[in-house]
Design a protein around this motif. Sequence first.
Motif, PDB file in Angstrom:
ATOM      1  N   ALA A 220       0.955  -1.548  -0.021  1.00  0.00           N
ATOM      2  CA  ALA A 220      -0.380   0.029   0.672  1.00  0.00           C
ATOM      3  C   ALA A 220       1.046   1.307  -0.136  1.00  0.00           C
ATOM      4  CB  ALA A 220      -1.368   0.107   1.248  1.00  0.00           C
ATOM      5  N   ARG A 221       1.978   1.301   0.537  1.00  0.00           N
ATOM      6  CA  ARG A 221       3.111   2.547   1.125  1.00  0.00           C
ATOM      7  C   ARG A 221       3.336   2.818  -0.763  1.00  0.00           C
ATOM      8  NH1 ARG A 221       3.907   1.505   6.510  1.00  0.00           N
ATOM      9  NH2 ARG A 221       5.862  -0.266   5.671  1.00  0.00           N
ATOM     10  N   LEU A 222       4.126   1.573  -0.338  1.00  0.00           N
ATOM     11  CA  LEU A 222       4.710   1.345  -2.484  1.00  0.00           C
ATOM     12  C   LEU A 222       3.800   2.042  -3.054  1.00  0.00           C
ATOM     13  CD1 LEU A 222       6.391  -1.442  -3.915  1.00  0.00           C
ATOM     14  CD2 LEU A 222       5.607   0.427  -5.549  1.00  0.00           C
ATOM     15  N   VAL A 223       2.071   2.226  -3.457  1.00  0.00           N
ATOM     16  CA  VAL A 223       1.641   2.032  -4.530  1.00  0.00           C
ATOM     17  C   VAL A 223       1.385   3.915  -4.034  1.00  0.00           C
ATOM     18  CG1 VAL A 223      -0.884   2.275  -5.274  1.00  0.00           C
ATOM     19  CG2 VAL A 223       0.261   0.302  -4.948  1.00  0.00           C
ATOM     20  N   LEU A 224       1.144   4.257  -3.074  1.00  0.00           N
ATOM     21  CA  LEU A 224       0.802   5.734  -2.581  1.00  0.00           C
ATOM     22  C   LEU A 224       2.248   6.862  -2.868  1.00  0.00           C
ATOM     23  CD1 LEU A 224      -0.848   5.341   0.780  1.00  0.00           C
ATOM     24  CD2 LEU A 224      -1.905   6.024  -1.220  1.00  0.00           C
ATOM     25  N   ALA A 225       3.223   6.128  -2.526  1.00  0.00           N
ATOM     26  CA  ALA A 225       4.339   6.777  -2.700  1.00  0.00           C
ATOM     27  C   ALA A 225       5.078   7.138  -3.937  1.00  0.00           C
ATOM     28  CB  ALA A 225       5.722   5.448  -2.112  1.00  0.00           C
ATOM     29  N   TYR A 226       4.526   6.140  -5.667  1.00  0.00           N
ATOM     30  CA  TYR A 226       4.838   6.165  -6.381  1.00  0.00           C
ATOM     31  C   TYR A 226       3.885   6.970  -6.364  1.00  0.00           C
ATOM     32  CZ  TYR A 226       4.525   5.278 -11.649  1.00  0.00           C
ATOM     33  OH  TYR A 226       3.872   5.489 -12.529  1.00  0.00           O
ATOM     34  N   GLU A 227       2.544   7.071  -6.416  1.00  0.00           N
ATOM     35  CA  GLU A 227       1.664   7.888  -7.174  1.00  0.00           C
ATOM     36  C   GLU A 227       1.310   8.864  -6.530  1.00  0.00           C
ATOM     37  OE1 GLU A 227      -0.705   7.602  -9.318  1.00  0.00           O
ATOM     38  OE2 GLU A 227      -0.796   5.184  -9.718  1.00  0.00           O
ATOM     39  N   SER A 228       2.332   9.861  -5.257  1.00  0.00           N
ATOM     40  CA  SER A 228       2.316  11.292  -5.323  1.00  0.00           C
ATOM     41  C   SER A 228       3.023  11.283  -5.578  1.00  0.00           C
ATOM     42  CB  SER A 228       2.874  11.108  -3.172  1.00  0.00           C
ATOM     43  OG  SER A 228       2.902  12.128  -3.184  1.00  0.00           O
ATOM     44  N   ALA A 229       4.426  10.325  -5.761  1.00  0.00           N
ATOM     45  CA  ALA A 229       6.157  11.832  -6.489  1.00  0.00           C
ATOM     46  C   ALA A 229       5.301  11.521  -7.821  1.00  0.00           C
ATOM     47  CB  ALA A 229       6.741  10.283  -6.249  1.00  0.00           C
ATOM     48  N   ALA A 230       4.528  10.136  -8.847  1.00  0.00           N
ATOM     49  CA  ALA A 230       4.283  11.269  -9.856  1.00  0.00           C
ATOM     50  C   ALA A 230       3.600  12.058  -9.969  1.00  0.00           C
ATOM     51  CB  ALA A 230       3.996   9.448 -10.914  1.00  0.00           C
ATOM     52  N   GLN A 231       2.288  12.240  -9.293  1.00  0.00           N
ATOM     53  CA  GLN A 231       1.146  12.934  -9.733  1.00  0.00           C
ATOM     54  C   GLN A 231       1.790  15.019  -8.919  1.00  0.00           C
ATOM     55  OE1 GLN A 231      -1.718  13.673 -10.758  1.00  0.00           O
ATOM     56  NE2 GLN A 231      -1.703  15.871 -10.192  1.00  0.00           N
ATOM     57  N   GLU A 232       2.953  14.640  -8.546  1.00  0.00           N
ATOM     58  CA  GLU A 232       4.254  16.245  -7.445  1.00  0.00           C
ATOM     59  C   GLU A 232       4.934  16.023  -9.229  1.00  0.00           C
ATOM     60  OE1 GLU A 232       7.661  17.793  -4.886  1.00  0.00           O
ATOM     61  OE2 GLU A 232       6.580  15.655  -4.772  1.00  0.00           O
ATOM     62  N   ALA A 233       5.307  15.636  -9.639  1.00  0.00           N
ATOM     63  CA  ALA A 233       6.215  15.765 -10.919  1.00  0.00           C
ATOM     64  C   ALA A 233       5.439  15.546 -11.770  1.00  0.00           C
ATOM     65  CB  ALA A 233       7.071  14.203 -11.198  1.00  0.00           C
ATOM     66  N   LEU A 234       4.784  15.554 -12.448  1.00  0.00           N
ATOM     67  CA  LEU A 234       4.095  15.403 -14.009  1.00  0.00           C
ATOM     68  C   LEU A 234       2.857  15.284 -14.140  1.00  0.00           C
ATOM     69  CD1 LEU A 234       4.913  11.728 -14.439  1.00  0.00           C
ATOM     70  CD2 LEU A 234       5.897  13.867 -15.466  1.00  0.00           C
ATOM     71  N   GLY A 235       2.061  15.952 -12.609  1.00  0.00           N
ATOM     72  CA  GLY A 235       0.910  16.278 -12.676  1.00  0.00           C
ATOM     73  C   GLY A 235       0.360  17.631 -13.158  1.00  0.00           C
ATOM     74  N   PRO A 236       1.166  18.875 -13.033  1.00  0.00           N
ATOM     75  CA  PRO A 236       1.333  19.919 -13.908  1.00  0.00           C
ATOM     76  C   PRO A 236       1.057  20.267 -15.086  1.00  0.00           C
ATOM     77  CG  PRO A 236       2.609  20.001 -11.828  1.00  0.00           C
ATOM     78  CD  PRO A 236       2.663  18.410 -12.090  1.00  0.00           C
ATOM     79  N   PHE A 237       2.354  19.040 -15.754  1.00  0.00           N
ATOM     80  CA  PHE A 237       2.280  18.772 -17.302  1.00  0.00           C
ATOM     81  C   PHE A 237       0.733  18.421 -17.904  1.00  0.00           C
ATOM     82  CE2 PHE A 237       6.163  18.890 -15.718  1.00  0.00           C
ATOM     83  CZ  PHE A 237       6.732  19.980 -16.439  1.00  0.00           C
ATOM     84  N   TYR A 238       0.157  17.614 -16.989  1.00  0.00           N
ATOM     85  CA  TYR A 238      -0.869  16.785 -17.222  1.00  0.00           C
ATOM     86  C   TYR A 238      -2.453  17.396 -17.521  1.00  0.00           C
ATOM     87  CZ  TYR A 238      -5.308  14.836 -16.601  1.00  0.00           C
ATOM     88  OH  TYR A 238      -6.502  14.033 -17.104  1.00  0.00           O
TER      89      TYR A 238
END
Length: 380
Positions: A267-285
């Motif tokens: 669970a923590r793995l999924v949350l860590a990855y999704e959080s990092a991806a959203q922080e890095a790429l969310g603005p471009f999306y």
Amino acid sequence: MAAIEAAGGHRWHLLSRDTLDDRYEFLSARRQVLESALTGLADRAPHVEVQRGVGVSGLLTRDSGTGGAPLVHGVTTDCGERLEAGLVVDAGGGGSPVGAMLGDLQHVTDTALPPDAGFDFYTRYFRSPDGTLPPRPAWPLEHYDSVSTLALPSDNGAWSLTLVVSRRDWVMRSLYEEHVWDRTAALFPALTEWVGYGRPVTGVLATAGPGTRRRSVVRGGRPSVTGLVSVGDAWGTTNPEFCQGLSMALIQAELLCEAVRAERDPARLVLAYESAAQEALGPFYATSRFWEQNRLAEIYAAIRGRRFHGGPDWTAVMAMEAAKLADPDVLTAISDIGSMLAAPVEAMSRPEVVSKALSLAAGSPAPAPTRATLLSTLSR
């Protein structure tokens, strides 16, 4: 990168061939060349087994044992084989079947565009007799009245020219005919030299672009399923005009590696990855989604003979597009956004960037050709 270059991939610079700043350097290759290079690396990599021609028909799931979200612990193939896995990575693209397998466990955010909306891409590839490339245009992507143009170098002395139109602009559908495409491309100054420098090696390749869409297994700060993550277009699709999809996928791969190293709990793995991806790429999306909605509305207004009045943010974006070659600060901001070196909000908040762009764009004429000229050319 070395394998792609060895297969004929071409390095080019977004701003100038003379600059020493390699942050704006790109590596271009057609999909088949890129995939051939990468699959060759995978075949030679230790501890990697590649199964070709085998599809995934279902997910293996079980209760997590802690009363939490179900755990994906492998897949079943269409050959009936069960493959156990500590982590399943969905890299199946925008049309990945995994979404249907998850059903209500996956949250999908769409642009809410109807099926007849979106962008269509009409592309031809060219090559010169001696294998050299034409002088690059001042900027690869330009937006005109109802049409955008995209000029990109490719591999092994080839290059592509693309006309991008709204799917609702039915009159543009005749661009699939080679003589119509040739006449229309000749109207755009940025494409003239690239069309005449070589000869076409393909017909017109018509493609329906994907809508901007984001998939996630996280709801309300909790994963609805664990043991499964997505990368590339399976994570989210953006407008192909901006050529950011592969860069986003590579960033996601790095972020996923970091999350796997840092977290043992599913669970923590999924949350860590999704959080990092959203922080890095969310603005471009988010920027891709914003641009797509406004650009489609602008073209649809032109189809109906009306003028589109976007909000102040859209006005600022269009001003920066118009002024990018007239001011170095505006050009740097646009380049940083296009190269994913800075989030759009950060680049546009730099001192005087937007104000200078608005001032310069106010006195500049609309780029030719007009929609009336386009329609006249298409009807000949």
